[in-house]
Design an enzyme around this catalytic site. Sequence first.
Site, mmCIF file in Angstrom:
data_model
loop_
_atom_site.group_PDB
_atom_site.id
_atom_site.type_symbol
_atom_site.label_atom_id
_atom_site.label_comp_id
_atom_site.label_asym_id
_atom_site.label_seq_id
_atom_site.Cartn_x
_atom_site.Cartn_y
_atom_site.Cartn_z
ATOM 1 N N PRO A 81 -2.178 -0.060 -7.493
ATOM 2 C CA PRO A 81 -2.304 1.384 -7.237
ATOM 3 C C PRO A 81 -1.979 1.723 -5.793
ATOM 4 C CG PRO A 81 -4.106 0.649 -8.608
ATOM 5 C CD PRO A 81 -3.341 -0.595 -8.205
ATOM 6 N N CYS A 82 -1.092 2.702 -5.616
ATOM 7 C CA CYS A 82 -0.558 2.978 -4.285
ATOM 8 C C CYS A 82 -1.343 4.029 -3.517
ATOM 9 C CB CYS A 82 0.905 3.425 -4.395
ATOM 10 S SG CYS A 82 1.127 4.966 -5.323
ATOM 11 N N GLN A 83 -2.259 4.746 -4.185
ATOM 12 C CA GLN A 83 -2.927 5.865 -3.520
ATOM 13 C C GLN A 83 -3.643 5.480 -2.226
ATOM 14 O OE1 GLN A 83 -3.161 5.094 -6.692
ATOM 15 N NE2 GLN A 83 -2.664 6.872 -7.964
ATOM 16 N N PHE A 85 -2.681 3.695 0.090
ATOM 17 C CA PHE A 85 -1.730 3.522 1.186
ATOM 18 C C PHE A 85 -0.636 4.580 1.188
ATOM 19 C CE2 PHE A 85 -3.628 -0.490 0.041
ATOM 20 C CZ PHE A 85 -4.037 -0.997 1.255
ATOM 21 N N SER A 86 -0.671 5.498 0.234
ATOM 22 C CA SER A 86 0.385 6.487 0.087
ATOM 23 C C SER A 86 0.311 7.547 1.173
ATOM 24 C CB SER A 86 0.279 7.154 -1.286
ATOM 25 O OG SER A 86 1.172 8.245 -1.387
#
Length: 405
Positions: A81-83, A85-86
């Site tokens: 899940p990228c959230q 570091f997004s």
Amino acid sequence: MNSIELFTGAGGLALGTHQAGFRHRGLVEWDEDACDTLRKNASAKAVPGIEHWRIHHTDVRLLPFDMFGNGDIDLVAGGAPCQPFSLGGKHRAQDDSRNMFPEFARAVRELQPRAFILENVKGLLRTSFSDYFEYIKLQLTYPTVTKKHAEDWTEHRARLEKVHTRGRFPGVHYNVVSQLLNAANYGVPQLRERVFIVGFRADTGLEWSFPEPTHSEDALLWDKYITGAYWKRHGLRQRSSEKGVALSGVRMRDLEDGEPIKTKPWVTIRDAIADMPTPRADRESKEFSNHRLMPGAKVYPGHTGSPIDMPSKTLKAGVHGVPGGENMIAFEDGSVRYLTVREAARVQSFPDAWHFEGAWSEVMRQLGNAVPVGLAEVVAKSVAAKLEGAGAAPAHSETSFTRDD
């Protein structure tokens, strides 16, 4: 070659690795709508060979990885899940409960595959996250050097650094490389930058490097403004070097007088959707699933859409609904409209047979979170070719353990 897929989402990375020749033993995803998308496509045999996919709708933290086999997994792949570091998220990084990098490292530790592919957003490379990014790579290099119960991540990183600088390690370890790749440079009609971390188990003795780009902006500019081939291909009058392209006279001379361009042109939105009918709001297309116009697209500061004769801007999932600026087409007459789900799927290089389940905003979220299939396939094919060339290799006999030094 056998593989497992973590954080599968709508299936972008899973399709890429599948098309590269890997046989998925299992696909793990916690989101219900994404699992519905995967199940429906598997049962419909949307892509040959996926009818045997086993989709596990669960929290990866609860999963015992030994259920996928012991010693015969060639690849572990996933887009954590990228959230955390997004650029569009809350930037909590390692303190975010959605940070699943430790679970990916656990999968590598327990399955000890010959190789792994991990991808994430460009935001992971920001200066504020640099220490944690190095920590991620060290965990994957020495996955059996596990974090102690009372140890925080900085203490664990320091211990891993000592192991690494010593220059010799008898247990299972991986040769790890990372690189920021732009999907447009590999034939995807989208300017989407993703960080890939790839590792090969050290005892395989394999040497590998990231594939070279196959497409470029210079080649597209050449086709547009020197040969005119781009406009001819679409049956349009040749355009001049308009302001939006920002071509200076020096740039034009460099293109005209430079070495022959060896790459193919970037693929544009117009290229990607040229054979599709204009979408309508009152009904879905009979030819293409998920191809229906969602009205209401508007331009506002900072959100102007993607020019149709360039690759799309990065499609984004959005925190509060669909982010219209990134998910709109901007036409030459100044008008804009939302990409349909099918058009967005093409921008993400999903095959047309791949159907998406869920409400419009949910499906666009799935697409915004996905890895472009074409980019995943390029990387996975390169990894597969190296593994196939080496033949089958015995699994390492080590199991997980903790070192104190």
